[in-house]
Design an enzyme around this catalytic site. Structure first.
Site, PDB file in Angstrom:
ATOM      1  N   LYS A  16     -64.182 -87.767 -43.356  1.00 35.81           N
ATOM      2  CA  LYS A  16     -64.116 -87.960 -42.264  1.00 35.81           C
ATOM      3  C   LYS A  16     -64.947 -89.081 -41.703  1.00 35.81           C
ATOM      4  CE  LYS A  16     -62.024 -83.693 -40.946  1.00 35.81           C
ATOM      5  NZ  LYS A  16     -60.758 -84.029 -41.725  1.00 35.81           N
ATOM      6  N   SER A  17     -65.817 -89.560 -42.286  1.00 38.30           N
ATOM      7  CA  SER A  17     -67.066 -90.373 -41.647  1.00 38.30           C
ATOM      8  C   SER A  17     -66.330 -91.758 -41.416  1.00 38.30           C
ATOM      9  CB  SER A  17     -67.984 -90.645 -42.945  1.00 38.30           C
ATOM     10  OG  SER A  17     -68.741 -89.230 -43.058  1.00 38.30           O
ATOM     11  N   LYS A  66     -77.245 -87.165 -53.066  1.00 37.99           N
ATOM     12  CA  LYS A  66     -78.061 -87.326 -52.332  1.00 37.99           C
ATOM     13  C   LYS A  66     -79.485 -87.303 -52.890  1.00 37.99           C
ATOM     14  CE  LYS A  66     -75.861 -84.995 -48.370  1.00 37.99           C
ATOM     15  NZ  LYS A  66     -75.733 -83.965 -47.536  1.00 37.99           N
ATOM     16  N   ASP A 103     -78.931 -84.802 -41.597  1.00 34.91           N
ATOM     17  CA  ASP A 103     -78.170 -83.701 -41.643  1.00 34.91           C
ATOM     18  C   ASP A 103     -79.057 -82.606 -40.490  1.00 34.91           C
ATOM     19  OD1 ASP A 103     -76.013 -84.359 -43.198  1.00 34.91           O
ATOM     20  OD2 ASP A 103     -77.152 -83.590 -45.102  1.00 34.91           O
ATOM     21  N   GLY A 128     -78.452 -69.577 -47.944  1.00 31.70           N
ATOM     22  CA  GLY A 128     -78.383 -70.750 -48.889  1.00 31.70           C
ATOM     23  C   GLY A 128     -79.647 -71.233 -49.198  1.00 31.70           C
ATOM     24  N   GLY A 131     -79.009 -78.156 -51.051  1.00 33.15           N
ATOM     25  CA  GLY A 131     -79.604 -79.429 -50.545  1.00 33.15           C
ATOM     26  C   GLY A 131     -79.581 -79.385 -48.985  1.00 33.15           C
ATOM     27  N   ALA A 132     -78.420 -78.817 -48.568  1.00 31.29           N
ATOM     28  CA  ALA A 132     -78.039 -79.044 -46.962  1.00 31.29           C
ATOM     29  C   ALA A 132     -79.264 -78.126 -46.284  1.00 31.29           C
ATOM     30  CB  ALA A 132     -76.842 -78.479 -46.672  1.00 31.29           C
ATOM     31  N   ARG A 153     -78.308 -66.446 -53.100  1.00 32.98           N
ATOM     32  CA  ARG A 153     -77.868 -65.894 -54.360  1.00 32.98           C
ATOM     33  C   ARG A 153     -79.064 -65.831 -55.357  1.00 32.98           C
ATOM     34  NH1 ARG A 153     -72.542 -68.567 -56.766  1.00 32.98           N
ATOM     35  NH2 ARG A 153     -73.856 -70.128 -57.241  1.00 32.98           N
ATOM     36  N   THR A 154     -79.553 -67.021 -55.651  1.00 35.27           N
ATOM     37  CA  THR A 154     -80.747 -67.267 -56.565  1.00 35.27           C
ATOM     38  C   THR A 154     -81.846 -67.041 -55.991  1.00 35.27           C
ATOM     39  OG1 THR A 154     -79.231 -68.910 -57.811  1.00 35.27           O
ATOM     40  CG2 THR A 154     -81.482 -68.768 -58.456  1.00 35.27           C
TER      41      THR A 154
HETATM   42  P1  NDP Z   1     -75.515 -77.144 -52.925  1.00 36.20           P
HETATM   43  O1  NDP Z   1     -74.539 -77.042 -54.037  1.00 36.20           O
HETATM   44  O2  NDP Z   1     -76.940 -77.810 -52.874  1.00 36.20           O
HETATM   45  O3  NDP Z   1     -76.037 -75.709 -52.580  1.00 36.20           O
HETATM   46  C1  NDP Z   1     -75.006 -74.728 -52.433  1.00 36.20           C
HETATM   47  C2  NDP Z   1     -75.761 -73.335 -51.919  1.00 36.20           C
HETATM   48  O4  NDP Z   1     -74.689 -72.327 -51.852  1.00 36.20           O
HETATM   49  C3  NDP Z   1     -76.700 -72.733 -53.043  1.00 36.20           C
HETATM   50  O5  NDP Z   1     -77.757 -72.001 -52.326  1.00 36.20           O
HETATM   51  C4  NDP Z   1     -75.810 -71.658 -53.572  1.00 36.20           C
HETATM   52  O6  NDP Z   1     -76.468 -70.669 -54.290  1.00 36.20           O
HETATM   53  C5  NDP Z   1     -74.840 -71.179 -52.573  1.00 36.20           C
HETATM   54  N1  NDP Z   1     -73.679 -70.474 -53.075  1.00 36.20           N
HETATM   55  C6  NDP Z   1     -72.500 -71.304 -53.905  1.00 36.20           C
HETATM   56  N2  NDP Z   1     -71.526 -70.367 -54.018  1.00 36.20           N
HETATM   57  C7  NDP Z   1     -71.862 -69.183 -53.385  1.00 36.20           C
HETATM   58  C8  NDP Z   1     -71.487 -67.971 -53.543  1.00 36.20           C
HETATM   59  N3  NDP Z   1     -70.012 -67.731 -54.021  1.00 36.20           N
HETATM   60  N4  NDP Z   1     -71.995 -66.823 -52.939  1.00 36.20           N
HETATM   61  C9  NDP Z   1     -72.961 -67.181 -52.316  1.00 36.20           C
HETATM   62  N5  NDP Z   1     -74.017 -68.273 -52.338  1.00 36.20           N
HETATM   63  C10 NDP Z   1     -73.269 -69.313 -52.849  1.00 36.20           C
HETATM   64  O7  NDP Z   1     -74.714 -77.541 -51.687  1.00 36.20           O
HETATM   65  P2  NDP Z   1     -75.116 -78.173 -50.225  1.00 36.20           P
HETATM   66  O8  NDP Z   1     -76.644 -77.724 -49.905  1.00 36.20           O
HETATM   67  O9  NDP Z   1     -75.150 -79.689 -50.181  1.00 36.20           O
HETATM   68  O10 NDP Z   1     -73.987 -77.867 -48.986  1.00 36.20           O
HETATM   69  C11 NDP Z   1     -73.839 -76.442 -48.792  1.00 36.20           C
HETATM   70  C12 NDP Z   1     -72.788 -76.394 -47.665  1.00 36.20           C
HETATM   71  O11 NDP Z   1     -73.073 -77.139 -46.437  1.00 36.20           O
HETATM   72  C13 NDP Z   1     -71.347 -77.065 -48.191  1.00 36.20           C
HETATM   73  O12 NDP Z   1     -70.353 -76.184 -48.065  1.00 36.20           O
HETATM   74  C14 NDP Z   1     -71.204 -78.239 -47.577  1.00 36.20           C
HETATM   75  O13 NDP Z   1     -69.995 -78.700 -47.267  1.00 36.20           O
HETATM   76  C15 NDP Z   1     -71.956 -77.805 -46.233  1.00 36.20           C
HETATM   77  N6  NDP Z   1     -72.466 -79.309 -45.635  1.00 36.20           N
HETATM   78  C16 NDP Z   1     -71.968 -79.554 -44.193  1.00 36.20           C
HETATM   79  C17 NDP Z   1     -72.266 -80.594 -43.519  1.00 36.20           C
HETATM   80  C18 NDP Z   1     -71.803 -80.913 -42.264  1.00 36.20           C
HETATM   81  O14 NDP Z   1     -71.954 -82.176 -41.772  1.00 36.20           O
HETATM   82  N7  NDP Z   1     -71.164 -79.952 -41.503  1.00 36.20           N
HETATM   83  C19 NDP Z   1     -73.549 -81.434 -43.973  1.00 36.20           C
HETATM   84  C20 NDP Z   1     -74.024 -81.104 -45.289  1.00 36.20           C
HETATM   85  C21 NDP Z   1     -73.651 -79.811 -45.978  1.00 36.20           C
HETATM   86  P3  NDP Z   1     -77.295 -71.006 -55.714  1.00 36.20           P
HETATM   87  O15 NDP Z   1     -78.734 -71.173 -55.308  1.00 36.20           O
HETATM   88  O16 NDP Z   1     -77.532 -69.231 -56.070  1.00 36.20           O
HETATM   89  O17 NDP Z   1     -76.423 -71.648 -56.577  1.00 36.20           O
END
Ligand code: NDP
Length: 275
Positions: A16-17, A66, A103, A128, A131-132, A153-154
Site C-alpha cells: 500500500k506504500s 531489511k 517502524d 515475537g 525484525g519488526a 516461539r523460539t
Molecule cells: P520475522 O519473520 O522477522 O519474525 C516473525 C516472528 O513471528 C518471529 O518471532 C516468529 O517466531 C514469529 N512467528 C511466526 N509464526 C508464528 C506462529 N505460528 N506462532 C508463533 N509465533 C510465530 O517477521 P517481521 O518481524 O518482519 O514481521 C512480523 C509481523 O509484523 C508481520 O506480520 C508483518 O507483516 C508485521 N509488520 C507490520 C508492519 C506495519 O507497518 N504494520 C511493519 C513491519 C512488520 P520464531 O522466532 O520462533 O520463528
C-alpha cells in the site's frame, strides 16, 4: 527532473506504500513519483545501486531485505544501528546512502497520537522476536514503560533481544508458561496471524483494561485481535496505523515536510473495508 522513490521487496504486489506516498505528495505539493519494485531475492544490492544511479532519492525496504539494507547503507541512524534492520534509505548530498528504521517510531506515533495510549509506566507484553520487534524495542523503552516482557516461539531469540536492549530500560524475556498476570498493552509482532494461527498466550494476560495491538492488518479482525476481543480487552487495534505512520516518518526524512497522516489513514481504512 521528477524525484523518484520506491519500495523494494519480494513479494511486493500488495504493497500500500505507493498509494500512501502518492497521497502524501499530493497533500504537500511535492513533485515526486513513488513506485513498488519487485526485486529478485538474490538481486537486492544491484537493484539499489541502479536505483540511486538514476534519479532515485529514497527507498523503503520491506521483507525480506531489511537486514541487507542495514548492511548496504554507508551510514546509519542510531535507531537503525540498534534495530540492525533498515526500512528507509536516503540519498545524502555527498552521494552516500543513509539507512534509518521508521517502524518503531511509526508504531509509537500510532499508539500515542492516533490511539491516545500512554506508554510511560505501563506494563507491556511484546510477542515475537523478529525484525519488526527489533525495530520497536528502543522507541518503546524511550517512553519509560514500567516493564517490557518479551515472549517468542523460539525462546532463545527473546532472550537475546532482552539482553541486547537492557541498556535502554526494564526489559526481560519470559516463556509463555511464565506469564501470570494482565498487561496494560500487548503487541503482537509475530507473523502468526498470516497463517491464521495464534501464539500460545495464557488468557490471564488480558483483562478489561488491556489494550491489544496486532502489527498485522486485514479486512477482517486478525485471529489475534479476535482472541483479545473474546477475552474482553478494553481496546483492539490493527497495524494499519503503524503502516501509515512509518511511511509518514520516511516521507518527512526525505522531503523535510510532515504529512497529515490522519486523512490518509481514514481513506486507507475505507479502501480496506471496501467502502
Ligand atoms: P520475522 O519473520 O522477522 O519474525 C516473525 C516472528 O513471528 C518471529 O518471532 C516468529 O517466531 C514469529 N512467528 C511466526 N509464526 C508464528 C506462529 N505460528 N506462532 C508463533 N509465533 C510465530 O517477521 P517481521 O518481524 O518482519 O514481521 C512480523 C509481523 O509484523 C508481520 O506480520 C508483518 O507483516 C508485521 N509488520 C507490520 C508492519 C506495519 O507497518 N504494520 C511493519 C513491519 C512488520 P520464531 O522466532 O520462533 O520463528
Amino acid at each position: 527532473m521528477t524525484d523518484l522513490y520506491a519500495v523494494m521487496g519480494n513479494p511486493i504486489n500488495h504493497s500500500k506504500s505507493p498509494s500512501i506516498h502518492a497521497q502524501f505528495a499530493e497533500q504537500a505539493k511535492q513533485d515526486l513519483v513513488y513506485s513498488a519494485m519487485l526485486v529478485p531475492t538474490e538481486g537486492f544490492e544491484p537493484a539499489v545501486k541502479d536505483f540511486f544511479k538514476g534519479h532515485g532519492k529514497g527507498l523503503n525496504i520491506t521483507v525480506p531485505f531489511k537486514e541487507q539494507a542495514f548492511q548496504l547503507a554507508a551510514s546509519l541512524t542510531p535507531r537503525a544501528q540498534t534495530a540492525q534492520a533498515v526500512n528507509t534509505l536516503i540519498l545524502q548530498e555527498d552521494g552516500t546512502i543513509l539507512g534509518d528504521n521508521t517502524d518503531g517510531a511509526g508504531l509509537v506515533r500510532d499508539l500515542m497520537i492516533n490511539q491516545q495510549q500512554e506508554l510511560t509506566d505501563k506494563r507491556i507484553l511484546v510477542v515475537g522476536a523478529g525484525g519488526a520487534v527489533r525495530g520497536i524495542l528502543q522507541p518503546f523503552l524511550e517512553q519509560d514503560p514500567a516493564q517490557i516482557v518479551i515472549v517468542n516461539r523460539t525462546f532463545e531469540k527473546a532472550q537475546l533481544l532482552a539482553e541486547s536492549f537492557k541498556e535502554f530500560g526494564a526489559i526481560e524475556a519470559k516463556t509463555f508458561e511464565e506469564l501470570d498476570g494482565p498487561f496494560d498493552l500487548i503487541i503482537n509482532g509475530t507473523s502468526a496471524s498470516l497463517a491464521g494461527e495464534l501464539p500460545p498466550l495464557p488468557e490471564v494476560v488480558v483483562d478489561a483494561s488491556t489494550c491489544v495491538y496486532d502489527m498485522m492488518y486485514a479486512k477482517e479482525l486478525t485471529p489475534f485481535l479476535k482472541w483479545a476481543e473474546t477475552l474482553g480487552a478494553a481496546k483492539i487495534i490493527d497495524g494499519l496505523g503503524m503502516l501509515v505512520e512509518q511511511a509518514a516518518v520516511s516521507f518527512e526524512l526525505w522531503r523535510g515536510i510532515k504529512p497529515d497522516s490522519k486523512q490518509v489513514l481514514q481513506d486507507l481504512r475505507e479502501q480496506l473495508q471496501g467502502k
